[in-house]
Design a protein around this motif. Structure first.
Motif, mmCIF file in Angstrom:
data_model
loop_
_atom_site.group_PDB
_atom_site.id
_atom_site.type_symbol
_atom_site.label_atom_id
_atom_site.label_comp_id
_atom_site.label_asym_id
_atom_site.label_seq_id
_atom_site.Cartn_x
_atom_site.Cartn_y
_atom_site.Cartn_z
ATOM 1 N N TYR A 180 54.390 35.969 41.165
ATOM 2 C CA TYR A 180 54.326 35.624 39.749
ATOM 3 C C TYR A 180 53.257 36.476 39.086
ATOM 4 C CZ TYR A 180 57.413 31.600 40.051
ATOM 5 O OH TYR A 180 58.515 30.801 40.204
ATOM 6 N N ARG A 181 53.586 36.914 37.895
ATOM 7 C CA ARG A 181 52.624 37.647 37.084
ATOM 8 C C ARG A 181 52.388 36.893 35.779
ATOM 9 N NH1 ARG A 181 51.287 42.860 37.891
ATOM 10 N NH2 ARG A 181 51.159 43.126 35.648
ATOM 11 N N VAL A 182 51.232 37.120 35.192
ATOM 12 C CA VAL A 182 50.879 36.495 33.922
ATOM 13 C C VAL A 182 51.275 37.457 32.807
ATOM 14 C CG1 VAL A 182 48.972 35.610 32.527
ATOM 15 C CG2 VAL A 182 48.945 35.319 35.036
ATOM 16 N N ASP A 208 49.935 41.686 31.190
ATOM 17 C CA ASP A 208 50.695 42.934 31.262
ATOM 18 C C ASP A 208 50.179 43.985 30.285
ATOM 19 O OD1 ASP A 208 52.293 42.059 33.281
ATOM 20 O OD2 ASP A 208 53.996 41.532 31.999
ATOM 21 N N ALA A 209 49.458 43.533 29.256
ATOM 22 C CA ALA A 209 48.931 44.473 28.267
ATOM 23 C C ALA A 209 47.757 45.285 28.820
ATOM 24 C CB ALA A 209 48.485 43.708 27.019
ATOM 25 N N TYR A 210 47.290 44.941 30.021
ATOM 26 C CA TYR A 210 46.106 45.592 30.595
ATOM 27 C C TYR A 210 46.482 46.210 31.940
ATOM 28 C CZ TYR A 210 44.170 42.533 27.080
ATOM 29 O OH TYR A 210 43.930 41.881 25.898
ATOM 30 N N PRO A 211 46.981 47.456 31.915
ATOM 31 C CA PRO A 211 47.520 48.050 33.150
ATOM 32 C C PRO A 211 46.481 48.251 34.249
ATOM 33 C CG PRO A 211 47.622 49.599 31.290
ATOM 34 C CD PRO A 211 47.174 48.299 30.736
ATOM 35 N N PRO A 252 38.752 41.118 28.817
ATOM 36 C CA PRO A 252 39.101 42.528 28.585
ATOM 37 C C PRO A 252 38.016 43.302 27.842
ATOM 38 C CG PRO A 252 40.425 41.086 27.181
ATOM 39 C CD PRO A 252 39.581 40.192 28.042
ATOM 40 N N VAL A 253 37.097 42.614 27.187
ATOM 41 C CA VAL A 253 36.021 43.291 26.458
ATOM 42 C C VAL A 253 34.917 43.717 27.431
ATOM 43 C CG1 VAL A 253 34.312 43.074 24.630
ATOM 44 C CG2 VAL A 253 36.571 41.990 24.380
ATOM 45 N N ARG A 254 34.464 42.784 28.214
ATOM 46 C CA ARG A 254 33.395 43.065 29.172
ATOM 47 C C ARG A 254 33.943 43.693 30.459
ATOM 48 N NH1 ARG A 254 30.318 44.519 32.220
ATOM 49 N NH2 ARG A 254 28.433 43.568 33.062
ATOM 50 N N GLN A 255 35.266 43.643 30.638
ATOM 51 C CA GLN A 255 35.896 44.112 31.872
ATOM 52 C C GLN A 255 35.353 43.336 33.077
ATOM 53 O OE1 GLN A 255 38.426 46.708 32.164
ATOM 54 N NE2 GLN A 255 38.536 46.020 30.058
#
Ligand SMILES: [Zn+2]
Length: 280
Positions: A26-28, A32-35, A140-143
């Motif tokens: 399963y994927r979220v 998917d927007a963050y390859p 996604p900002v701080r990674q």
């Protein structure tokens, strides 16, 4: 895409099942927007373990052959393109301690901890589940990423809130930037609990009755909603982007291992999350 039977049908598409290198995972969808973000919620399909661990059992502590589990782990890593030596896991003890991971911890099993966080790249956090709630975190900002294990005991100790606090205080994340996923766990449909859980919820929550969504036919028993309890704790910790998978492990033993539904004779499925070095 295979449509799955979640216990709340309208939100079932926030996670989806795909086949990759002979494994169903399963994927979220929001991830998917963050390859460069690597993640998977593995199913029990595609491994080599025999019944009752059939077949992608990733735990050596349930009675399965360790070499078989090793083979499963290798194919799980291969399926998501993760090197086994980049993974870090921990001994799960139903607590709320959060451990910060860096490169020196790679390929290690950390001591006892039910939550792992990191802001370093090429570290893939890995845990095993079989009814307890997987919580996946990504900023996604701080990674930065996190992974936590919330059964009823961990939920009463607010491991979700503890993980968010650690990500903000130690890694410099902002709670409102963190995406939190409540993964496949035993649902309120199947999770009948006794007085120990009911009493613990009375201590842990101001309005615990909201999490006991279905009353049980048995005296002194009720059905507990682990997912909504964790959701409330995440909200209280300042998280606004919460993805509730609504997949019940006990209803879906075709895809997941369920300690409860299989009366303790079963395996554990894996969850992995980490951030790759970006090829610029
Ligand atoms: Zn269920």
């Amino acid at each position: 895409m295979v449509r799955s039977q979640g216990y709340l049908q309208e939100e079932q598409d926030v996670v989806y099942r795909v086949k990759t290198k002979n494994l169903w995972i399963y994927r979220v969808r929001a991830f998917d927007a963050y390859p460069h973000l690597k993640h998977a919620i593995f199913t029990r399909r595609g491994g080599v373990s025999l019944s009752p661990f059939d077949s992608l059992n990733l735990s050596v502590s349930v009675g399965d052959n360790p070499q078989t589990v090793q083979k499963n782990f290798a194919s799980a890593c291969r399926a998501v393109g993760v090197e086994p030596e980049q993974t870090v896991s921990s001994h799960l003890i139903h607590g709320a301690d959060v451990v910060t991971i860096n490169h020196t911890n790679r390929q290690k099993v950390m001591d006892q901890a039910d939550a792992l966080i990191t802001a370093e790249l090429e570290i893939h956090l890995f845990m095993r589940f079989g009814d307890c709630t997987p919580l996946l975190f990504f900023d996604p900002v701080r990674q930065a990423v996190g992974l936590a294990h919330a059964g009823w005991r961990g939920t009463m100790k607010n491991v979700a809130g503890a993980t968010i606090a650690a990500m903000t205080q130690r890694l410099g994340c902002q709670a409102e930037n963190i995406m939190a996923v409540i993964g496949p766990a035993i649902g309120p449909c199947c999770y009948e609990v006794g007085l120990d859980v009911i009493a613990a919820a009375d201590q842990a929550f101001d309005e615990p009755e909201q999490f006991f969504t279905q009353r049980s036919n048995r005296a002194n028993h009720a059905h507990f909603n682990l997912g909504s309890a964790n959701q409330q704790q995440l909200r209280e910790a300042g998280v606004t982007h919460i993805i509730q998978s609504n997949l019940c492990t006990a209803c879906r033993t075709d895809d997941f291992f369920s300690h409860r539904a299989e009366k303790g004779q079963t395996g554990r499925f894996g969850v992995v999350i980490g951030i790759e070095e970006r090829a610029e």
